[in-house]
Design an enzyme around this catalytic site. Structure first.
Site, PDB file in Angstrom:
ATOM      1  N   ASN A 200       9.710  -6.664   3.853  1.00 38.92           N
ATOM      2  CA  ASN A 200       9.467  -5.464   3.040  1.00 38.92           C
ATOM      3  C   ASN A 200      10.572  -4.432   3.250  1.00 38.92           C
ATOM      4  O   ASN A 200      11.101  -4.289   4.342  1.00 38.92           O
ATOM      5  CB  ASN A 200       8.096  -4.870   3.426  1.00 38.92           C
ATOM      6  CG  ASN A 200       7.843  -3.492   2.836  1.00 38.92           C
ATOM      7  OD1 ASN A 200       7.626  -2.521   3.562  1.00 38.92           O
ATOM      8  ND2 ASN A 200       7.868  -3.379   1.527  1.00 38.92           N
ATOM      9  N   GLY A 201      10.897  -3.758   2.147  1.00 39.67           N
ATOM     10  CA  GLY A 201      11.832  -2.639   2.204  1.00 39.67           C
ATOM     11  C   GLY A 201      13.038  -2.808   1.311  1.00 39.67           C
ATOM     12  O   GLY A 201      13.757  -3.802   1.408  1.00 39.67           O
ATOM     13  N   GLU A 202      13.216  -1.850   0.388  1.00 36.71           N
ATOM     14  CA  GLU A 202      14.426  -1.758  -0.444  1.00 36.71           C
ATOM     15  C   GLU A 202      14.647  -2.933  -1.393  1.00 36.71           C
ATOM     16  O   GLU A 202      15.792  -3.284  -1.682  1.00 36.71           O
ATOM     17  CB  GLU A 202      15.674  -1.573   0.433  1.00 36.71           C
ATOM     18  CG  GLU A 202      15.691  -0.291   1.247  1.00 36.71           C
ATOM     19  CD  GLU A 202      15.707   0.992   0.422  1.00 36.71           C
ATOM     20  OE1 GLU A 202      16.402   1.041  -0.604  1.00 36.71           O
ATOM     21  OE2 GLU A 202      15.013   1.939   0.817  1.00 36.71           O
TER      22      GLU A 202
ATOM     23  N   GLN B  23      -6.737  -1.739   3.968  1.00 35.53           N
ATOM     24  CA  GLN B  23      -5.874  -1.420   5.106  1.00 35.53           C
ATOM     25  C   GLN B  23      -6.516  -0.341   5.979  1.00 35.53           C
ATOM     26  O   GLN B  23      -6.935   0.703   5.480  1.00 35.53           O
ATOM     27  CB  GLN B  23      -4.496  -0.936   4.647  1.00 35.53           C
ATOM     28  CG  GLN B  23      -3.560  -0.777   5.855  1.00 35.53           C
ATOM     29  CD  GLN B  23      -2.178  -0.284   5.501  1.00 35.53           C
ATOM     30  OE1 GLN B  23      -2.005   0.870   5.136  1.00 35.53           O
ATOM     31  NE2 GLN B  23      -1.187  -1.147   5.612  1.00 35.53           N
TER      32      GLN B  23
ATOM     33  N   CYS C  54       3.016   3.448   9.715  1.00 34.47           N
ATOM     34  CA  CYS C  54       3.061   4.770   9.081  1.00 34.47           C
ATOM     35  C   CYS C  54       3.876   5.762   9.933  1.00 34.47           C
ATOM     36  O   CYS C  54       3.589   5.951  11.111  1.00 34.47           O
ATOM     37  CB  CYS C  54       1.642   5.300   8.860  1.00 34.47           C
ATOM     38  SG  CYS C  54       1.651   6.879   8.033  1.00 34.47           S
TER      39      CYS C  54
ATOM     40  N   PRO D 197       0.863  -1.186   0.000  1.00 33.70           N
ATOM     41  CA  PRO D 197       0.000   0.000   0.000  1.00 33.70           C
ATOM     42  C   PRO D 197       0.892   1.225   0.000  1.00 33.70           C
ATOM     43  O   PRO D 197       1.832   1.304   0.790  1.00 33.70           O
ATOM     44  CB  PRO D 197      -0.746  -0.121   1.342  1.00 33.70           C
ATOM     45  CG  PRO D 197       0.140  -0.935   2.224  1.00 33.70           C
ATOM     46  CD  PRO D 197       0.940  -1.839   1.322  1.00 33.70           C
ATOM     47  N   MET D 198       0.647   2.162  -0.914  1.00 37.08           N
ATOM     48  CA  MET D 198       1.419   3.417  -0.906  1.00 37.08           C
ATOM     49  C   MET D 198       0.459   4.558  -1.185  1.00 37.08           C
ATOM     50  O   MET D 198      -0.023   4.715  -2.320  1.00 37.08           O
ATOM     51  CB  MET D 198       2.553   3.354  -1.944  1.00 37.08           C
ATOM     52  CG  MET D 198       3.665   2.386  -1.540  1.00 37.08           C
ATOM     53  SD  MET D 198       5.113   2.511  -2.603  1.00 37.08           S
ATOM     54  CE  MET D 198       4.495   1.785  -4.112  1.00 37.08           C
TER      55      MET D 198
ATOM     56  N   LYS E  69       0.791  -4.882   9.317  1.00 39.32           N
ATOM     57  CA  LYS E  69       2.067  -4.413   8.779  1.00 39.32           C
ATOM     58  C   LYS E  69       2.715  -3.535   9.837  1.00 39.32           C
ATOM     59  O   LYS E  69       2.074  -2.646  10.392  1.00 39.32           O
ATOM     60  CB  LYS E  69       1.799  -3.610   7.505  1.00 39.32           C
ATOM     61  CG  LYS E  69       3.034  -3.043   6.853  1.00 39.32           C
ATOM     62  CD  LYS E  69       2.755  -2.802   5.375  1.00 39.32           C
ATOM     63  CE  LYS E  69       3.920  -2.147   4.683  1.00 39.32           C
ATOM     64  NZ  LYS E  69       3.910  -0.693   4.812  1.00 39.32           N
TER      65      LYS E  69
ATOM     66  N   ARG F 183       8.061   0.738  -3.753  1.00 35.51           N
ATOM     67  CA  ARG F 183       8.593   1.666  -4.755  1.00 35.51           C
ATOM     68  C   ARG F 183       9.263   0.940  -5.908  1.00 35.51           C
ATOM     69  O   ARG F 183       9.226   1.416  -7.044  1.00 35.51           O
ATOM     70  CB  ARG F 183       9.554   2.642  -4.067  1.00 35.51           C
ATOM     71  CG  ARG F 183       8.823   3.565  -3.075  1.00 35.51           C
ATOM     72  CD  ARG F 183       9.787   4.173  -2.095  1.00 35.51           C
ATOM     73  NE  ARG F 183      10.493   3.135  -1.360  1.00 35.51           N
ATOM     74  CZ  ARG F 183      11.628   3.303  -0.704  1.00 35.51           C
ATOM     75  NH1 ARG F 183      12.193   4.491  -0.697  1.00 35.51           N
ATOM     76  NH2 ARG F 183      12.193   2.307  -0.057  1.00 35.51           N
TER      77      ARG F 183
END
Ligand SMILES: Cc1cc2nc3c(=O)[nH]c(=O)nc-3n(C[C@H](O)[C@H](O)[C@H](O)COP(=O)(O)O)c2cc1C
Length: 329
Positions: A204-206, A73, A103, A7-8, A144, A229
């Site tokens: 999650n991440g990078e 979410q 967040c 989710p972004m 999350k 991303r």
């Protein structure tokens, strides 16, 4: 092994979910967060954030047109309000509920939501268990989180609170709130959690490439990942990762998307947005431009047109400029 589209807020709206799941590789999407305070939202609020609850033609409810499930979410700190809104979303057809404890936004944290709850594992437990009790057993509740608020001292406690509350799995963005979005992501910090918990942990991440996926899997001991991303920068990243880990023969191998294929997807993105008569013009052009900007690290053509594109206000003119960049190549 699952690949989840992150989710972004402001990026992975229903239109981007549609395009990215059409390209493929994703098993699940999560909507951008819906912030719950102390009220039960009317139906229209759910529908606005989560148009897949109002399916078109043969589309299944709470799925994209490509048949990929979408979870709603929720972000908030009041267990009862979270539970009531989750129950309503489930009654409206949401096939899953995800809870946001990650967040970092100041406005959200000031009002006691998102990552600020990572200071209080027992509160996380109460929220997850209240939501779990409020929705039918058949609807998964997931959460999350980040590694922590300021440090990683409560990572395990928070993950356990989520498991004990009855979540189906936990996604962990491998950074604290204080780390923000600054690289690196501490994938290795997920390993003890994924070894200890009985529920799956999604890393999650990078993750920007199939190589990053492999490294993340090695360090985090998590098979499943959430891509954010990286999917905007390389829209077929999930597909490339899936291909990389499945036994695919040379002739089944799909080449990465070229610019003209990406532009065809951008045109679909534009057409989907334009078909919604309620969507304001001031939404469509910025979304198009933003995605082209994200594509710049992968596609030099995106970089070539961005300076001109930036100045265009009209969405049709913006789309025409993007289309013209294909003719030139
Ligand atoms: C613009 C933006 C908006 C985001 N909005 C949300 C959100 O609504 N809910 C959420 O749980 N995470 C949100 N995130 C965090 C992402 O889901 C993800 O955890 C983060 O970007 C790290 O993953 P990545 O490196 O693959 O992008 C957002 C991130 C960005 C960059």
């Amino acid at each position: 092994m699952k690949i989840v589209l992150a989710p972004m807020d402001g990026l992975t709206d229903t239109y981007a979910r549609e395009i990215l799941t059409a390209i493929g590789g994703f098993d699940l999407c999560v909507t951008e967060f819906l912030r719950v305070t102390d009220t039960l939202f009317p139906q229209r609020v759910f529908m606005r954030r989560f148009p897949e609850l109002k399916p078109q033609d043969n589309q299944k409810i709470s799925h994209t047109n490509s048949g990929i499930p979408v979870f709603l979410q929720l972000l908030g700190s009041d267990p009862q309000a979270m539970a009531e809104n989750a129950a309503k979303a489930a009654a409206l057809g949401s096939v899953g509920i995800d809870l946001n404890f990650g967040c970092p936004a100041k406005t959200v944290n000031k009002r006691d939501g998102g990552a600020s709850l990572l200071k209080y594992p027992e509160r996380i437990y109460h929220i997850v268990s209240a939501v779990r009790r409020a929705v039918p057993d058949s609807i998964p509740v997931t959460a999350k989180m980040r590694l922590g608020y300021e440090d990683q001292s409560l990572t395990m406690d928070n993950a356990r609170a989520i498991e004990d509350g009855g979540a189906e799995w936990v996604t962990i963005h491998a950074r604290t709130k204080t780390d923000g979005y600054r690289p690196p992501a501490y994938w290795e910090a997920l390993a003890p959690v994924s070894e200890t918990l009985n529920i799956p942990v999604i890393a999650n991440g990078e993750i920007w490439s199939p190589d990053d996926y492999h490294l993340c899997r090695q360090r985090s001991l998590c098979d499943s990942v959430m891509l954010g991303r990286g999917a905007m920068v390389m829209p077929d990243l999930a597909l490339q990762i899936k291909q990389d880990i499945e036994n695919i023969t040379e002739d089944q191998l799909q080449a990465s998307l070229n610019w003209s294929q990406v532009v065809a997807y951008l045109e679909q993105f534009y057409t989907l947005m334009s078909a919604n008569t309620e969507l304001k013009e001031r939404y469509i052009a910025p979304r198009l431009k933003l995605w082209v900007k994200w594509l710049m690290p992968t596609y030099s053509q995106a970089e070539d047109i961005f300076v001109l594109l930036k100045k265009i206000k009209d969405s049709r003119a913006a789309m025409d400029l993007i289309l013209a960049s294909v003719d030139k190549n």
